[in-house]
Write a protein that holds these residues in place. Structure first.
Motif, PDB file in Angstrom:
ATOM      1  N   SER A 134       0.837  -1.193   0.000  1.00  0.00           N
ATOM      2  CA  SER A 134       0.000   0.000   0.000  1.00  0.00           C
ATOM      3  C   SER A 134       0.879   1.253   0.000  1.00  0.00           C
ATOM      4  O   SER A 134       1.593   1.501   0.987  1.00  0.00           O
ATOM      5  N   PRO A 135       0.835   2.034  -1.092  1.00  0.00           N
ATOM      6  CA  PRO A 135       0.123   1.721  -2.336  1.00  0.00           C
ATOM      7  C   PRO A 135       0.906   0.716  -3.177  1.00  0.00           C
ATOM      8  O   PRO A 135       2.134   0.632  -3.074  1.00  0.00           O
ATOM      9  N   VAL A 136       0.193  -0.028  -3.992  1.00  0.00           N
ATOM     10  CA  VAL A 136       0.870  -0.949  -4.908  1.00  0.00           C
ATOM     11  C   VAL A 136       1.713  -0.112  -5.870  1.00  0.00           C
ATOM     12  O   VAL A 136       1.235   0.837  -6.483  1.00  0.00           O
ATOM     13  N   THR A 137       2.992  -0.490  -5.975  1.00  0.00           N
ATOM     14  CA  THR A 137       3.951   0.301  -6.744  1.00  0.00           C
ATOM     15  C   THR A 137       4.588  -0.562  -7.814  1.00  0.00           C
ATOM     16  O   THR A 137       5.232  -1.570  -7.511  1.00  0.00           O
ATOM     17  N   PHE A 138       4.398  -0.160  -9.059  1.00  0.00           N
ATOM     18  CA  PHE A 138       4.990  -0.858 -10.194  1.00  0.00           C
ATOM     19  C   PHE A 138       6.299  -0.172 -10.558  1.00  0.00           C
ATOM     20  O   PHE A 138       6.423   1.048 -10.469  1.00  0.00           O
ATOM     21  N   LEU A 139       7.273  -0.969 -10.983  1.00  0.00           N
ATOM     22  CA  LEU A 139       8.593  -0.439 -11.298  1.00  0.00           C
ATOM     23  C   LEU A 139       9.079  -1.007 -12.625  1.00  0.00           C
ATOM     24  O   LEU A 139       9.022  -2.218 -12.857  1.00  0.00           O
ATOM     25  N   LEU A 140       9.548  -0.118 -13.499  1.00  0.00           N
ATOM     26  CA  LEU A 140      10.214  -0.508 -14.736  1.00  0.00           C
ATOM     27  C   LEU A 140      11.603   0.105 -14.724  1.00  0.00           C
ATOM     28  O   LEU A 140      11.754   1.326 -14.571  1.00  0.00           O
ATOM     29  N   MET A 141      12.637  -0.741 -14.858  1.00  0.00           N
ATOM     30  CA  MET A 141      14.029  -0.285 -14.925  1.00  0.00           C
ATOM     31  C   MET A 141      14.587  -0.687 -16.282  1.00  0.00           C
ATOM     32  O   MET A 141      14.605  -1.874 -16.615  1.00  0.00           O
ATOM     33  N   ALA A 142      15.037   0.295 -17.063  1.00  0.00           N
ATOM     34  CA  ALA A 142      15.551  -0.023 -18.390  1.00  0.00           C
ATOM     35  C   ALA A 142      16.217   1.207 -18.995  1.00  0.00           C
ATOM     36  O   ALA A 142      15.937   2.338 -18.600  1.00  0.00           O
ATOM     37  N   ARG A 143      17.100   0.948 -19.958  1.00  0.00           N
ATOM     38  CA  ARG A 143      17.527   2.051 -20.812  1.00  0.00           C
ATOM     39  C   ARG A 143      16.288   2.565 -21.547  1.00  0.00           C
ATOM     40  O   ARG A 143      15.394   1.786 -21.894  1.00  0.00           O
ATOM     41  N   LEU A 144      16.239   3.859 -21.797  1.00  0.00           N
ATOM     42  CA  LEU A 144      15.016   4.452 -22.338  1.00  0.00           C
ATOM     43  C   LEU A 144      14.952   4.268 -23.857  1.00  0.00           C
ATOM     44  O   LEU A 144      15.035   5.217 -24.638  1.00  0.00           O
ATOM     45  N   LEU A 145      14.766   3.020 -24.256  1.00  0.00           N
ATOM     46  CA  LEU A 145      14.637   2.656 -25.657  1.00  0.00           C
ATOM     47  C   LEU A 145      13.189   2.308 -25.964  1.00  0.00           C
ATOM     48  O   LEU A 145      12.475   1.750 -25.111  1.00  0.00           O
ATOM     49  N   ARG A 146      12.748   2.594 -27.160  1.00  0.00           N
ATOM     50  CA  ARG A 146      11.365   2.297 -27.542  1.00  0.00           C
ATOM     51  C   ARG A 146      11.042   0.822 -27.347  1.00  0.00           C
ATOM     52  O   ARG A 146       9.964   0.459 -26.870  1.00  0.00           O
ATOM     53  N   GLY A 147      11.982  -0.030 -27.743  1.00  0.00           N
ATOM     54  CA  GLY A 147      11.726  -1.462 -27.683  1.00  0.00           C
ATOM     55  C   GLY A 147      11.587  -2.030 -26.297  1.00  0.00           C
ATOM     56  O   GLY A 147      11.180  -3.187 -26.138  1.00  0.00           O
ATOM     57  N   LYS A 148      11.911  -1.251 -25.262  1.00  0.00           N
ATOM     58  CA  LYS A 148      11.723  -1.709 -23.884  1.00  0.00           C
ATOM     59  C   LYS A 148      10.258  -1.620 -23.444  1.00  0.00           C
ATOM     60  O   LYS A 148       9.917  -2.080 -22.349  1.00  0.00           O
ATOM     61  N   GLY A 149       9.416  -1.018 -24.284  1.00  0.00           N
ATOM     62  CA  GLY A 149       7.995  -0.931 -23.940  1.00  0.00           C
ATOM     63  C   GLY A 149       7.659   0.173 -22.956  1.00  0.00           C
ATOM     64  O   GLY A 149       6.638   0.113 -22.269  1.00  0.00           O
ATOM     65  N   ILE A 150       8.468   1.212 -22.920  1.00  0.00           N
ATOM     66  CA  ILE A 150       8.279   2.278 -21.929  1.00  0.00           C
ATOM     67  C   ILE A 150       7.012   3.070 -22.202  1.00  0.00           C
ATOM     68  O   ILE A 150       6.244   3.395 -21.275  1.00  0.00           O
ATOM     69  N   LEU A 151       6.744   3.384 -23.465  1.00  0.00           N
ATOM     70  CA  LEU A 151       5.522   4.136 -23.779  1.00  0.00           C
ATOM     71  C   LEU A 151       4.285   3.280 -23.529  1.00  0.00           C
ATOM     72  O   LEU A 151       3.240   3.801 -23.106  1.00  0.00           O
ATOM     73  N   GLU A 152       4.394   1.984 -23.775  1.00  0.00           N
ATOM     74  CA  GLU A 152       3.274   1.081 -23.475  1.00  0.00           C
ATOM     75  C   GLU A 152       3.042   1.004 -21.967  1.00  0.00           C
ATOM     76  O   GLU A 152       1.887   0.939 -21.508  1.00  0.00           O
ATOM     77  N   TYR A 153       4.112   1.017 -21.202  1.00  0.00           N
ATOM     78  CA  TYR A 153       4.010   1.023 -19.738  1.00  0.00           C
ATOM     79  C   TYR A 153       3.277   2.264 -19.267  1.00  0.00           C
ATOM     80  O   TYR A 153       2.358   2.185 -18.421  1.00  0.00           O
ATOM     81  N   ALA A 154       3.621   3.432 -19.793  1.00  0.00           N
ATOM     82  CA  ALA A 154       2.962   4.674 -19.395  1.00  0.00           C
ATOM     83  C   ALA A 154       1.488   4.671 -19.797  1.00  0.00           C
ATOM     84  O   ALA A 154       0.622   5.094 -19.021  1.00  0.00           O
ATOM     85  N   ALA A 155       1.204   4.178 -20.998  1.00  0.00           N
ATOM     86  CA  ALA A 155      -0.194   4.147 -21.453  1.00  0.00           C
ATOM     87  C   ALA A 155      -1.025   3.194 -20.599  1.00  0.00           C
ATOM     88  O   ALA A 155      -2.187   3.489 -20.253  1.00  0.00           O
ATOM     89  N   ALA A 156      -0.456   2.048 -20.239  1.00  0.00           N
ATOM     90  CA  ALA A 156      -1.178   1.106 -19.372  1.00  0.00           C
ATOM     91  C   ALA A 156      -1.374   1.698 -17.985  1.00  0.00           C
ATOM     92  O   ALA A 156      -2.435   1.509 -17.359  1.00  0.00           O
ATOM     93  N   ALA A 157      -0.363   2.414 -17.489  1.00  0.00           N
ATOM     94  CA  ALA A 157      -0.485   3.055 -16.178  1.00  0.00           C
ATOM     95  C   ALA A 157      -1.649   4.035 -16.169  1.00  0.00           C
ATOM     96  O   ALA A 157      -2.403   4.120 -15.188  1.00  0.00           O
ATOM     97  N   GLU A 158      -1.806   4.776 -17.248  1.00  0.00           N
ATOM     98  CA  GLU A 158      -2.905   5.747 -17.318  1.00  0.00           C
ATOM     99  C   GLU A 158      -4.259   5.050 -17.250  1.00  0.00           C
ATOM    100  O   GLU A 158      -5.197   5.539 -16.605  1.00  0.00           O
ATOM    101  N   ILE A 159      -4.369   3.882 -17.889  1.00  0.00           N
ATOM    102  CA  ILE A 159      -5.618   3.116 -17.835  1.00  0.00           C
ATOM    103  C   ILE A 159      -5.873   2.625 -16.416  1.00  0.00           C
ATOM    104  O   ILE A 159      -6.981   2.764 -15.875  1.00  0.00           O
ATOM    105  N   VAL A 160      -4.864   2.049 -15.785  1.00  0.00           N
ATOM    106  CA  VAL A 160      -5.028   1.463 -14.453  1.00  0.00           C
ATOM    107  C   VAL A 160      -5.378   2.523 -13.423  1.00  0.00           C
ATOM    108  O   VAL A 160      -6.205   2.302 -12.526  1.00  0.00           O
ATOM    109  N   ARG A 161      -4.774   3.684 -13.539  1.00  0.00           N
ATOM    110  CA  ARG A 161      -5.013   4.737 -12.555  1.00  0.00           C
ATOM    111  C   ARG A 161      -6.454   5.247 -12.559  1.00  0.00           C
ATOM    112  O   ARG A 161      -6.898   5.830 -11.571  1.00  0.00           O
ATOM    113  N   LYS A 162      -7.176   5.009 -13.619  1.00  0.00           N
ATOM    114  CA  LYS A 162      -8.578   5.431 -13.657  1.00  0.00           C
ATOM    115  C   LYS A 162      -9.417   4.662 -12.646  1.00  0.00           C
ATOM    116  O   LYS A 162     -10.346   5.208 -12.048  1.00  0.00           O
TER     117      LYS A 162
END
Length: 375
Positions: free
Chosen positions: A196-224
């Motif tokens: 509490s609160p549940v905390t998600f973590l992504l550690m990576a070089r900031l490359l497109r192929g790491k799925g960083i933008l997908e992570y942010a978009a999914a976070a926006e959905i979950v936060r609703k």
């Protein structure tokens, strides 16, 4: 005294990824040289503290420049002739190519390469136009020439090994598959996950192929539906052509969707403050060190059905596997663990057991040392 030279294009990787190997080689009475192009005070200090000697070289990390690469190859050959190591270990794409060609030209007696992923040249997700096909063909030729002179080529997963066999870039009798470089299981000890609160973590070089933008978009959905959930991103920009920019990241930060502390040298505190590790990569990986570290610390891993990533998770046991580039599927997996904290804890405990049986970094380092010092 046996001298072993590690050749890489990233100085920060020496202490972070090769620390246990350096300790093992020194324990066996070896002198260890670490050759890299981008030393700074911090990376030099960390490497020297392990007992290895940092040595500066000229070698670009990404891109293709025949003139510069040729000059760098000659300089590296001359340097290796002067240093006279008994064995070399190369890792990352350019060191694997130019490091092994130089080591062979310098008549280094024992030469080992480690493939930690296929890299940009073979990344089908980066496109398939004429320039990409030409780059891939050139890379295949360079790897074929470089690995013809190696004693062993180490792979972290079976898919990459199969790819190199399929394209005749390595002789089958030279290939060794070790299933990841492992982690220090004592240093990355299990800790109770934050619930509490549940905390998600992504550690990576900031490359497109790491799925960083997908992570942010999914976070926006979950936060609703779960507005208290936190989504943390660790990492810095990269010289890779597929690197993101501040313009890609900052809008998500400014809207409060994700938190971005930047690059952190020691990630253990961030893992301890997390609940779930996420790596939604859609470009193939070697065998992600970040997922190994997360499992060792008792965190369930959400990752994708992509080469390298899928090797780190038994679906429903120590984490969840989702479809690559599927934001909705990623959001569902995140929501599932938020709404089932007992399952989240159970998966984290299974992750630690998985790490103990698959990611013992000291055992992996003994294997690499054996390969380097074989007669």
């Amino acid at each position: 005294m046996t001298t072993v030279a590690l050749i890489t294009s990233g100085a920060n990787s020496v202490a972070n990824f090769r620390g246990l190997l350096i300790e093992e080689l020194i324990r066996r009475g070896c002198r260890v040289l670490a050759l890299a192009p981008d030393w700074d005070e911090g990376s030099r200090g960390r490497t020297s503290a392990l007992g290895a000697q940092p040595v500066a070289i000229s070698l670009s990390r990404a891109g293709l420049s025949p003139r510069r690469d040729s000059v760098d190859l000659v300089r590296l050959t001359v340097l290796l002739r002067r240093l006279r190591p008994d064995a070399t270990l190369t890792y990352f794409a350019k060191p694997n190519v130019y490091g092994n060609i130089a080591a062979r030209a310098a008549r280094v007696p024992r030469r080992v390469a480690m493939v930690e992923g296929l890299g940009f040249a073979f990344d089908a997700s980066a496109g398939s136009g004429p320039k990409r096909r030409l780059l891939s063909a050139l890379a295949r030729g360079l790897f074929r020439a470089a690995f013809a002179g190696t004693d062993r080529v180490v792979f972290l997963n079976r898919d990459d090994e199969g790819f190199f066999h399929e394209h005749r870039m390595v002789c089958p009798d030279k290939a060794v598959q070790i299933g990841g470089i492992g982690v220090d299981l004592d240093a990355f000890a299990a800790t109770p996950p934050v619930t509490s609160p549940v905390t998600f973590l992504l550690m990576a070089r900031l490359l497109r192929g790491k799925g960083i933008l997908e992570y942010a978009a999914a976070a926006e959905i979950v936060r609703k539906s779960h507005p208290t959930a936190r989504f943390v991103l660790l990492g810095a920009f990269d010289a890779n052509p597929e690197s993101l920019s501040a313009a890609d990241i900052l809008p998500w930060v400014e809207r409060g969707v994700i938190e971005w502390p930047g690059h952190v040298d020691d990630v253990r505190a961030q893992l301890a403050a997390s609940s779930v590790f996420v790596l939604p990569a859609w470009a193939r990986e070697g065998l992600p060190r970040s997922s190994q570290e997360a499992s060792a610390m008792g965190r369930p891993v959400i990752t994708t059905d992509v080469v390298g990533c899928r090797d780190t998770v038994e679906h429903g046991v120590n984490g969840l596997i989702v479809r690559p580039r599927d934001v909705a599927d990623l959001a569902r997996a995140m929501t599932r663990l938020i709404e089932n904290p007992a399952e989240m804890i159970r998966m984290g405990e299974a992750g630690r057991r998985f790490a103990e049986s698959h990611y013992d970094g000291r055992a992996k380092s003994r294997t690499l040392a054996d390969l380097l010092l074989a007669r």
